[in-house]
Design a protein around this motif. Sequence first.
Motif, PDB file in Angstrom:
ATOM      1  N   CYS A 407       0.972  -1.536  -0.284  1.00  0.00           N
ATOM      2  CA  CYS A 407      -0.130   0.207   0.231  1.00  0.00           C
ATOM      3  C   CYS A 407       0.823   1.081   0.073  1.00  0.00           C
ATOM      4  N   ASN A 408       0.415   2.208  -0.323  1.00  0.00           N
ATOM      5  CA  ASN A 408       1.218   3.611  -0.403  1.00  0.00           C
ATOM      6  C   ASN A 408       0.538   4.496   1.375  1.00  0.00           C
ATOM      7  N   CYS A 409      -0.008   4.222   1.896  1.00  0.00           N
ATOM      8  CA  CYS A 409      -0.619   4.810   2.880  1.00  0.00           C
ATOM      9  C   CYS A 409       0.350   5.338   3.581  1.00  0.00           C
ATOM     10  N   HIS A 410       0.459   6.978   4.217  1.00  0.00           N
ATOM     11  CA  HIS A 410       1.542   7.377   4.912  1.00  0.00           C
ATOM     12  C   HIS A 410       1.502   7.794   7.002  1.00  0.00           C
ATOM     13  N   THR A 411      -0.080   6.954   6.943  1.00  0.00           N
ATOM     14  CA  THR A 411      -1.384   6.883   8.338  1.00  0.00           C
ATOM     15  C   THR A 411      -0.500   5.067   9.141  1.00  0.00           C
ATOM     16  N   ALA A 412      -1.150   4.860   9.300  1.00  0.00           N
ATOM     17  CA  ALA A 412      -0.934   4.240  10.371  1.00  0.00           C
ATOM     18  C   ALA A 412      -2.890   3.480   9.383  1.00  0.00           C
ATOM     19  N   CYS A 413      -2.195   2.649   8.944  1.00  0.00           N
ATOM     20  CA  CYS A 413      -3.643   1.978   8.321  1.00  0.00           C
ATOM     21  C   CYS A 413      -4.045   1.314   9.686  1.00  0.00           C
ATOM     22  N   GLY A 414      -5.956   0.847   9.664  1.00  0.00           N
ATOM     23  CA  GLY A 414      -6.495   0.483  10.483  1.00  0.00           C
ATOM     24  C   GLY A 414      -8.013   0.270   9.513  1.00  0.00           C
ATOM     25  N   PRO A 415      -8.668   0.006  11.154  1.00  0.00           N
ATOM     26  CA  PRO A 415     -10.526   0.017  10.375  1.00  0.00           C
ATOM     27  C   PRO A 415     -10.925   1.029   9.531  1.00  0.00           C
ATOM     28  N   GLY A 416     -10.005   2.299   9.823  1.00  0.00           N
ATOM     29  CA  GLY A 416     -10.501   2.904   8.882  1.00  0.00           C
ATOM     30  C   GLY A 416     -10.389   2.911   7.096  1.00  0.00           C
ATOM     31  N   SER A 417      -9.223   2.324   6.658  1.00  0.00           N
ATOM     32  CA  SER A 417      -8.905   2.802   5.688  1.00  0.00           C
ATOM     33  C   SER A 417      -9.703   2.227   4.590  1.00  0.00           C
ATOM     34  N   CYS A 452       5.432  -1.478   2.477  1.00  0.00           N
ATOM     35  CA  CYS A 452       4.300   0.156   2.449  1.00  0.00           C
ATOM     36  C   CYS A 452       5.256   0.384   3.907  1.00  0.00           C
ATOM     37  N   PRO A 453       4.575   1.871   4.168  1.00  0.00           N
ATOM     38  CA  PRO A 453       5.157   3.223   4.056  1.00  0.00           C
ATOM     39  C   PRO A 453       4.843   2.907   5.586  1.00  0.00           C
ATOM     40  N   CYS A 454       4.087   2.444   5.886  1.00  0.00           N
ATOM     41  CA  CYS A 454       2.756   2.968   6.945  1.00  0.00           C
ATOM     42  C   CYS A 454       3.557   2.690   8.201  1.00  0.00           C
ATOM     43  N   PHE A 455       4.409   1.666   8.196  1.00  0.00           N
ATOM     44  CA  PHE A 455       5.039   1.542   9.586  1.00  0.00           C
ATOM     45  C   PHE A 455       5.565   2.079  10.679  1.00  0.00           C
ATOM     46  N   PRO A 456       5.602   1.824  11.861  1.00  0.00           N
ATOM     47  CA  PRO A 456       4.974   0.766  12.832  1.00  0.00           C
ATOM     48  C   PRO A 456       3.368   1.257  13.039  1.00  0.00           C
TER      49      PRO A 456
END
Length: 645
Positions: A407-417, A452-456
Motif C-alpha cells: 500500500c501507499n498509506c502514510h498514516t497508520a492503516c486501520g479500520p477506517g483505511s 508499505c510505508p505505514c510502519f510501525p
Amino acid sequence: MEGSSDGNGVPSSNSFDKSRVLDVKPLRSLVPMLPDMPQGQSFICAPPFGPFPSGFSPFFPFSVQQGSQCAPETATPIRSSSTAVPHSAKKRVKRNRNVHSSPGFASGKGSTKDFKLGFSFAERDDGNKEVVENVRMRFDALRRRFSQLEDAKESSSGIIRRADLKAGNVLMSKGVRTNMKKRIGSVPGIEFGEIFFFRIELCVVGLHAQTMGGIDYVNVRGDLEQETLAVSIVSSGGYDDEAEEANVLIYSGQGGFKDKEAPDQKLERGNLALETSLHRGNEVRVIRGMKDAVSPKTKVYVYDGLYKTESSWMEKGKSGGSIFKYKLLRLPGQPDVFALWKSIEKWKEGLSLRPGLILPDLTSGAESMPVSLVNEIDDEKGPAYFTYFPTLKYSKSFKLLQPFFGCNCHTACGPGSTNCSCVQKNGGDFPYTANAVLVSRKSLIHECGLSCPCFPNCKNRVSQTGLKVRLEVFKTRDRGWGLQSWDPIRAGTFICEYAGEVIDKSNTRQDGEDGDNNDHVFDTSHTYQSFRWNFEPELMEEESPPAPIEEYDISSPLIISAKNIGNVARFMNHSCSPNVFWQPVIYEHNNESFLHIAFFAMRHIPPMTELTYDYGIARTDGESSSAPSGRKKCLCGSPKCRGYF
DNA sequence: GACGTTTCAACGGT
DNA sequence: CACCGTTGAAACGT
C-alpha cells in the motif's frame, strides 16, 4: 535433518530419547538468527514461497459435525430449582414463547430469515456445557462483527456504540441464551475459573442476570413468606471491596454507587437478599472483575466459585452515608481461581517466584516478551535441543513470485483505511478490531508488508508484531512439553505464528516415513476438522453480506518443520477440542509475498490453560498402506476425541 | 402490562 | 492513566 526428535507436543508413546535432552545451557544459547529485528526484516535469506496459481480445490472436506451427541454432562444443580424457581416463572415461560415466535423480528424486512437456534427450549432454561459454549461462541462472533462495523463507521442504520450490548440484545431477543432459570449454586455448563470480557456475556449464559447490578437474587418461598436470596455477586472495584485474602471477600452493599454525597444504604433489593442469604446460609457465586493484563483499560470477569456469607455490618462510607458490608468465605474443595491470579501477579514481579522455573526466557530475547520454561512434574531439565527463531525460514529452492505491490498509506492503516490497497485485498472489511482481535476466519488474510510505508503504527500487522500474551512452555503430565499463558486470552487474540523451515515438498522424500516422524511439523495439507467460528449474518437485523468463508484456500501445501528451528508454536499440543486455530496470513517481504501460519484463540482462554490446536490428519495417499502408520494415539481427553491424529 | 428506577458498564475524551 | 461525562439496556418493582 536426521534423527527423531523427542515427543514434544506429541502425545506419542514414550519414545522419548533422554540422551538428546539438553540441559539448560544450550537452550540459553539459542541465539536469534537476526541481530536486531525480532521480525526478521531483511536478513532472512528468504527465497520465496511458490506462486499461488488460482484454480485449486479446498483441501479438506467440510463435514458438518454439529453436536448431535450430547456430551455426558454431569450438571450439578447444587440446590436444584425446586425451591429456587422464581415466582415469576410464569412470566418467563410466556416470555420464552414470545421469543420463540420472535414477534419483534418477524415484522422487520429481511429479518425473518430463519436461523438455527441450535439447542432445545428446555436448554434455554437449564444449560449444559455444549449449549453454554454454543451461546458464548455466537455471542462473541456477533460482537466482533458489530465491533468491526463500529470501527469502520459503516453501519448504515445508525452507528453502533456498544457492540457488546448490541450483540447481547440480538441474541437475547432471538432466544439464543441459556440458564435463564435462576438457580442457587453452580450453573450447569459453566466451570470455575472461566473468564468473560463483558457483563452482558454473564447474562446470556445465565451466570449473573443483572446487566449492571452487582448483586443478583431470586425470590423463593420461605418458611412463611416470600424472601429473596442472593445467587451471585460481581466484585469489580466499583466500591472499595477488600479482596486481600484469596478465600475471603468483603463486599459492599448497593446504593449510592456514583453519588458524591451518598445517603445511607437501605436494607432492600440486593442488600436484603445478601442479608437473607446470611441467615439461610445459601451458596453465592462470586465473579471477580480483574484488570486485563493484555489491555489494561478493559476488565476480565473471572468466575471464582461459591462462597457463603459469614457476617454483615454497617460502616461509614467515604462519602458520608453508611454502607452495608458483607463478609463472604469461599467454600473449601474448589479449585484455586483467584489465588492463581494472585500468584501470577507475583510471578510477573519476580520470575524466580514461579515454582519449577527452569529458564526465565527460553527465547533468549528473540521475542518481544519472555517465554518461561517450567517443569513442576518431574526432573527433566528441558526439551531437546533446537534453535529458537521467531518466524519462517524459506529455503532457497523456491521459485520467485510475481512482484508485490504494497500500500501507499502514510498514516497508520486501520479500520477506517478504505483506501489502503492491502486492506482492500481482504475484501473490504478490516480483518481486525481496533484492539487487534481477529473478527472472522478467512481463507487468507492480507497484512501490510515490509515495503508499505505505514510502519510501525499500522494496525494491519497483527501477526507480525510479536507475542502479545505472556506464554510459558511447561511439562505436561503425559504429553511432553506444552504451551500455556499467564494472561487471560480473549477469543480472536493472536497468539503466535508457526515458525520453522519451510519444506519443499518436491525435494522431500516421497516415501514419507523413513524413520522420520512428524513431530514438530506443520502441514496445511492435512485434513482438518471443520468448525464454525464466524458470525451468523442471519442474526444481523439489516441485510448483511455473508460471513467470510472459513475454508482455507491454499494453492500449494505449506509444510513447516520446526524440528531444528522453531518458536513457541512447536510446543503446542494437539487436541480434538482445541482452543486455538490456525489462520493463513500473507504479507510482503522484499517485494515478494510470503505465506505464514498464524494462531488465534478460538475462545476465551483462562490463564494456565494449555493451548492446543487440531493437528489434522495426514492424508493417506491412495496406494500406500491403509494402516494409519503416521498417526499417533491421541491423549487429549476430550469427549469428542477422534482417538488419533 | 407499561413504565420508571436502579445498576460494582464500557468507551472516549481530556 | 485517572477521572468524568455520555450512552446504555435488562430486570425488577410499582
